[in-house]
Write an enzyme that holds these catalytic residues in place. Structure first.
Site, PDB file in Angstrom:
ATOM      1  CG  HIS A 476      -6.791  -2.098   2.991  1.00  8.15           C
ATOM      2  ND1 HIS A 476      -5.798  -1.148   2.884  1.00  8.15           N
ATOM      3  CD2 HIS A 476      -6.162  -3.241   3.368  1.00  8.15           C
ATOM      4  CE1 HIS A 476      -4.636  -1.690   3.184  1.00  8.15           C
ATOM      5  NE2 HIS A 476      -4.831  -2.971   3.487  1.00  8.15           N
ATOM      6  CD  GLU A 477      -8.294  -6.283   4.673  1.00  2.47           C
ATOM      7  OE1 GLU A 477      -7.581  -7.124   4.092  1.00  2.47           O
ATOM      8  OE2 GLU A 477      -7.846  -5.505   5.537  1.00  2.47           O
ATOM      9  CG  HIS A 480      -4.869  -7.133   0.543  1.00  2.00           C
ATOM     10  ND1 HIS A 480      -3.585  -6.762   0.202  1.00  2.00           N
ATOM     11  CD2 HIS A 480      -5.119  -6.564   1.761  1.00  2.00           C
ATOM     12  CE1 HIS A 480      -3.083  -6.018   1.178  1.00  2.00           C
ATOM     13  NE2 HIS A 480      -3.993  -5.877   2.123  1.00  2.00           N
ATOM     14  CD  GLU A 499      -1.012  -4.910   3.916  1.00  2.00           C
ATOM     15  OE1 GLU A 499      -1.941  -4.130   3.649  1.00  2.00           O
ATOM     16  OE2 GLU A 499      -1.209  -6.069   4.326  1.00  2.00           O
TER      17      GLU A 499
END
Length: 816
Positions: A476-477, A480, A499
């Site tokens: 997930h990170e 980004h 997000e």
């Protein structure tokens, strides 16, 4: 703009007048003092005049009085004439360093230079000074600033730097004027990308040049306002200024706390007010800038920061070290991150094949998603134009944590980083950033992770259980880096653009990192969709409707005032931090689009979109319009930007297309397996304590972590579960040894059924998993059970001093 904002509940004001003037580069020179819990030093800002200057409309003055602008008058400035022949080009330490601090500054104590409790409003309205040019009034520079003590503001004499005449058309600087200084800065900020090293060197040397006159300044709750007498336009205003300031221990941009080993540390934790309590800056995302920073701290500390270089400490004198970082890719100031603590770099015990492949590059034939062409962003040294960077599958990376977490990092995190980075590259192509640091932050970190340029913060909660939660959160990170950083939202209310994409991509990355076959990957992703569907329904039932809208400003999205100021809707509401509607509805929208187009078509488009928009800010329509333009007519299936706005982005509640899909869809295989197990537990719960001898024992299947979460979700729907069932449940799956997502549901079951024998599990979770424990406080209190309420109050007393401020505020409202 309403200036009477409640700083704990309302919209977040972005005060900087970015339409008039833009910061292009920051040079920070800071000292970190753990004894006083203060960061102090200087910041030099290099400007470029904005597009709107003399034509702006003056904002009405809403001040209750008719007083003229009240600015702090500087003391008479007697700048010595500098002999440029003796001006050093080497980076030096600040005149006052914490390591051998001399006289303490006391100017804030009498209020003369302190922005204390001026809560009557916001500068552009409180004062009758305008931020543009209207007749004879001075131009007013407005910076976002909060919880800072500003001590001095001065113009920097960049013309005093040896060799700076190379940036002008004059072989020798004879007459130095404001116009010449601004011309030098203008040439400096527009140097071509291939001269970035030279540019950084000039920035460093200019930042150390002497001052050539103090500037008038004042502060209020949300901003710092600066003007120079006689400078009537942004073009006339000094284009290089130095601000001497210090943070406050209670400042909301950084957290002073202790790490898991009990050692002091300080870090930026993604505050709702961003970085304005760390340094004065322009916060609106349109203010894309670069930065470089020199930070000094005691030699026992490690300084990590958003920077392209893997900084090493420079020993200044006994007991004091200096760290230097820089960034050449322009980004919003809100993305700047720093963490200072006794971090230890974690390295694998043995060299694995993953380590050997840490910087493996793909052959040109493998890198079939590379696009040749000129980038659409402002000029900077871009990795998308670097052939070796575009094929770099795994970028250099380091992992840091307190020493006491070494075993957990080696067991879980270290081995996950290479495959997750590689998976991301296979899906999206070129890594936007050249390197990555990963830090396990202190226990009071309020979320599972946070991504910033070149650095990711992860909660200690991801290290427990097996690798599943750690892997998914890491993915997930990492996502980004593309969506949220390299491509940012032009309007922060469109949080789904960051997000929603990261949530959708984490599943895709994680499946590839695990090397799942297509069927296994689809099954896991369907199971995840099932869990998120349950979560979204719960969120919609329990949150205000106005906070469920992904594009709350509708047709006004991206609009700012003539000066460039704006507000972030609900930006200061502490409850917003714990809401996931932007994650979930954004995820389901992207999943819906990928299903309608087919994964092949969708991800081919996504790689093209990344190549087109990296280094830029976007709105929802930029993504949706390009998507619809790049797919065949027969695949559009009546999709339109307007329909997507209406059904998904501008309405509260569950989007109708999603409602129809979930009602029509069948359970995936993994979910059906869970349903079978749920029935077994329900049968077991119904059995009398004394069973018949011939009655067969239930045999429970081994479940994946996400299956366990779904199982516990279903069991939470049961009205009663007896203690015997709960004890068997914990033993069957070793629930207390599972990851934090599973243990959270286990704690919910404990609370719902008042399983007193396991209250210690709840207490442990509230203290060690603060990133996820807020909801449990509410459950403990709403039960109206005195013993459960005592558990909640006892845990809060033990953790409140270290707890994140927004979290503590929300919990306190639940408890008292």
């Amino acid at each position: 703009m309403d200036t009477k904002l409640d700083p704990s509940r309302d919209d977040l004001p972005l005060m900087a007048n970015t339409s008039h003037i833009l910061v292009k580069h920051y040079v920070l020179d800071l000292d970190v003092d753990f004894e006083s819990q203060i960061i102090e030093g200087t910041i030099v800002l290099f400007f470029e005049s904005g597009k709107k200057q003399s034509g702006s409309t003056k904002e009405p003055c809403r001040s209750e009085s008719n007083e003229a602008c009240r600015f702090r008058m500087p003391e008479p400035c007697h700048s010595p004439v500098t002999d440029t022949r003796t001006f050093s080009s080497k980076t030096r330490s600040n005149d006052f360093t914490i390591c051998s601090k001399g006289e303490k500054d006391t100017s804030g104590k009498d209020g003369n230079h302190d922005n204390r409790e001026q809560a009557s409003g916001i500068s552009s309205s409180k004062y009758c000074c305008d931020t543009g040019n209207h007749g004879s009034e001075d131009f007013l520079l407005v910076l976002d600033c909060c919880d800072l003590s500003v001590l001095k503001v001065e113009e920097v004499d960049v013309a005093a730097v040896p060799g700076i005449e190379k940036l002008t058309r004059s072989p020798k600087l004879t007459v130095v004027s404001e116009e010449l200084r601004n011309q030098i800065v203008c040439e400096l900020v527009t140097l071509p990308a291939d001269r970035w090293r030279e540019q950084l060197d000039y920035y460093a040397r200019c930042s150390q040049a002497p001052g050539c006159g103090e500037l008038l300044f004042d502060t209020d709750t949300w901003s710092l306002q600066i003007r120079k007498t006689g400078a009537q336009t942004a073009t006339d205003f000094p284009h290089a200024i130095r601000i001497r300031y210090s943070t406050k221990p209670q400042g909301r941009s950084v957290t002073w706390t202790s790490d898991q080993s009990g050692r002091p540390c300080v870090y930026t934790m993604g505050s709702p007010i961003n970085n304005r309590a760390l340094f004065p800056c322009q916060e609106p995302p349109v203010a894309m800038s670069t930065w470089q920073a020199t930070v000094r701290a005691a030699a026992s500390f490690v300084v990590l920061m958003s920077g392209e270089n893997s900084a090493k400490p420079t020993q200044l004198r006994e007991g004091c070290s200096s760290w230097h970082y820089y960034v050449t890719m322009p980004m919003p100031a809100s993305t700047f991150t720093i963490a200072v603590g006794s971090w230890t770099e974690m390295k694998p015990e043995t060299c694995s094949s993953n380590d050997l492949a840490a910087e493996r590059s793909l052959s040109p034939s493998e890198a079939d998603f590379r696009y040749v062409g000129i980038c659409g962003h402002m000029e900077y040294p871009c990795r998308f134009q670097n052939p070796s960077a575009t094929t770099q599958e795994i970028i250099p990376h380091r992992v840091f944590a307190p020493l006491c977490l070494k075993g957990a990092c080696q067991e879980t995190l270290l081995q996950l980083v290479p495959p997750c980075l590689s998976a991301a590259h296979r899906v999206l192509g070129t890594h936007p950033f050249s390197r990555l640091d990963i830090l396990i932050v202190p226990g009071n970190f309020p979320s599972l992770g946070m991504a910033s340029p070149h650095i990711i913060f992860l909660s200690q909660s991801v290290l427990t259980g097996n690798s599943h939660l750690c892997g998914t959160r890491l993915c997930h990170e990492i996502a980004h880096a593309w969506f949220g950083l390299a491509i940012g939202a032009r309007d922060w209310t469109e949080e789904w653009l960051s997000e929603g994409f990261a949530t959708h991509l984490e599943d895709v990355f994680w499946a590839k990192a695990q090397q799942l076959d297509p069927h296994e990957a689809q099954e896991q992703q369907e199971l995840k969709a099932c869990l998120r569907w349950c979560r979204l329904q719960d969120e919609v039932r329990n949150s205000p409707e106005e906070m469920q809208v992904l594009r709350p400003n509708k047709e006004k999205t991206g609009h700012v005032s003539d000066s460039g100021s704006s507000v972030v809707k609900h930006g200061l509401n502490p409850e917003k931090v714990f809401m996931q509607v932007h994650y979930l509805k954004g995820y389901f929208l992207l999943r819906f689009l990928a299903q309608r187009l087919g994964d092949g078509t969708y991800f081919a488009f996504l790689r093209k979109f990344v190549h087109t928009f990296h280094g830029q800010l976007i709105l929802s329509q930029d993504f949706l319009q390009m998507l619809l333009e790049n797919i065949p007519e027969e695949k559009r299936l009546e999709l339109s930007v307007e329909n997507i706005f209406r059904d998904w982005l501008e309405s509260s509640g569950i989007p109708q297309p999603l409602q129809r899909e979930r009602q029509a869809g069948a359970e995936c295989g993994l979910a059906r397996q869970v349903s079978v197990e749920v029935e077994k537990w329900i049968r077991m719960n119904r059995r009398p304590r004394k069973r018949k001898r011939r009655e067969t024992e239930e045999v429970f299947e081994k479940l994946l972590p996400d299956q366990l979460v779904l199982l516990l979700e279903h069991l939470l729907e049961q009205k009663t579960l007896n203690p015997r069932t709960l004890q068997s449940l914990e033993r069957a799956y070793r629930l207390t040894q599972q990851d934090a997502e599973v243990r959270h549901r286990w704690c919910e079951l404990i609370i719902k059924h008042k399983y007193t024998k396991a209250y210690k599990d709840v207490e442990r979770f509230l203290q060690e998993d603060q990133a996820m424990g807020i909801y449990l406080y509410g459950e403990l209190m709403v039960s109206e059970d005195s013993r459960q309420q005592q558990v909640a109050r006892r845990c809060f007393e033990l953790t409140k001093e270290q707890m994140d401020r927004s979290s503590a505020q929300v919990v306190a409202e639940m408890l008292f």
